[in-house]
Scaffold this motif. Structure first.
Motif, PDB file in Angstrom:
ATOM      1  N   ARG A  85     -24.993  62.562 -35.111  1.00 45.56           N
ATOM      2  CA  ARG A  85     -25.479  62.626 -33.733  1.00 45.56           C
ATOM      3  C   ARG A  85     -26.885  63.230 -33.621  1.00 45.56           C
ATOM      4  N   MET A  86     -27.639  63.236 -34.705  1.00 44.73           N
ATOM      5  CA  MET A  86     -28.977  63.833 -34.668  1.00 44.73           C
ATOM      6  C   MET A  86     -29.925  63.051 -33.758  1.00 44.73           C
ATOM      7  N   ASP A  87     -29.579  61.812 -33.429  1.00 46.16           N
ATOM      8  CA  ASP A  87     -30.401  61.050 -32.500  1.00 46.16           C
ATOM      9  C   ASP A  87     -30.356  61.647 -31.093  1.00 46.16           C
ATOM     10  N   GLU A  88     -29.410  62.540 -30.850  1.00 46.05           N
ATOM     11  CA  GLU A  88     -29.256  63.186 -29.540  1.00 46.05           C
ATOM     12  C   GLU A  88     -29.913  64.568 -29.479  1.00 46.05           C
ATOM     13  N   ILE A  89     -30.621  64.957 -30.529  1.00 47.88           N
ATOM     14  CA  ILE A  89     -31.130  66.336 -30.606  1.00 47.88           C
ATOM     15  C   ILE A  89     -32.006  66.715 -29.415  1.00 47.88           C
ATOM     16  N   ASN A  90     -32.916  65.849 -29.014  1.00 50.48           N
ATOM     17  CA  ASN A  90     -33.790  66.182 -27.883  1.00 50.48           C
ATOM     18  C   ASN A  90     -32.995  66.363 -26.592  1.00 50.48           C
ATOM     19  N   ASN A  91     -32.008  65.500 -26.368  1.00 54.28           N
ATOM     20  CA  ASN A  91     -31.179  65.624 -25.172  1.00 54.28           C
ATOM     21  C   ASN A  91     -30.332  66.897 -25.201  1.00 54.28           C
ATOM     22  N   VAL A  92     -29.799  67.228 -26.369  1.00 48.63           N
ATOM     23  CA  VAL A  92     -28.987  68.448 -26.502  1.00 48.63           C
ATOM     24  C   VAL A  92     -29.845  69.680 -26.205  1.00 48.63           C
ATOM     25  N   LEU A  93     -31.031  69.719 -26.791  1.00 51.81           N
ATOM     26  CA  LEU A  93     -31.915  70.872 -26.579  1.00 51.81           C
ATOM     27  C   LEU A  93     -32.322  70.986 -25.116  1.00 51.81           C
ATOM     28  N   GLU A  94     -32.634  69.859 -24.478  1.00 51.84           N
ATOM     29  CA  GLU A  94     -33.028  69.878 -23.068  1.00 51.84           C
ATOM     30  C   GLU A  94     -31.862  70.319 -22.183  1.00 51.84           C
TER      31      GLU A  94
END
Length: 178
Positions: A85-94
């Motif tokens: 799920r690393m493609d979601e990293i920016n969304n998770v951080l936001e």
């Protein structure tokens, strides 16, 4: 919050764990630093998506990139990596950033002005407008817009407060023209 349910779940899990362990502020600081680093350089995301790199190498990369970060954040990234799920990293951080801000009573605001604001002006704007959106303070980012002529335009979420001279002139023009 992002529109990704997956990102929202990871962010909420990280947020609750950080709160329970009493390290919310430290994790939030690390999240903001990681966000800034990812915004400046997207090589990390490309590396994490390479099928040639093993999970072990990717874990080593995460550990090397975040040597002083809170272990809770590093572990959350490991969980995301293991779940592909690393493609979601920016969304998770936001999403985490928004949750942490809401918990501490801080809202992000963008001020459009004709010149950079002084610290006193930012403080005055924060104290004058934070209560209007139900928060304790505002985290202000200033964008210079000379076409405002004077005054400011403030955006907090989807609310806009416009006291610029250009807006007042436009209202006057609409009134006069009919």
């Amino acid at each position: 919050m992002s529109r990704s349910i997956v990102a929202e779940r990871y962010a909420t899990g990280l947020f609750k764990a950080a709160q329970e362990q009493g390290v919310l502020l430290a994790v939030h600081t690390d999240v903001r630093e990681l966000q800034a680093a990812l915004n400046d350089n997207n090589d990390f995301e490309q590396l994490m998506s390479l099928p040639q790199l093993s999970l072990i190498k990717k874990r080593e990369l995460i550990g090397n990139i975040l040597p002083g970060a809170q272990q809770l954040l590093v572990n959350a990234l490991y969980v995301m990596l293991d779940a592909d799920r690393m493609d979601e990293i920016n969304n998770v951080l936001e999403d985490f950033h928004q949750l942490a801000n809401n918990a501490s009573g801080v809202a992000e605001a963008t001020v459009y002005a004709i010149r950079p604001l002084t610290e006193q002006e930012e403080t005055a704007i924060s104290s004058a407008f934070a209560h209007k959106v139900g928060m304790q303070s505002l985290q202000i980012k200033t964008i210079i817009e000379p076409q405002l002529i004077g005054g400011i335009r403030l955006q907090i979420g989807n609310r806009i407060f416009d006291s610029s001279i250009s807006n007042k002139l436009a209202k006057l023009e609409r009134t006069l023209i009919g």
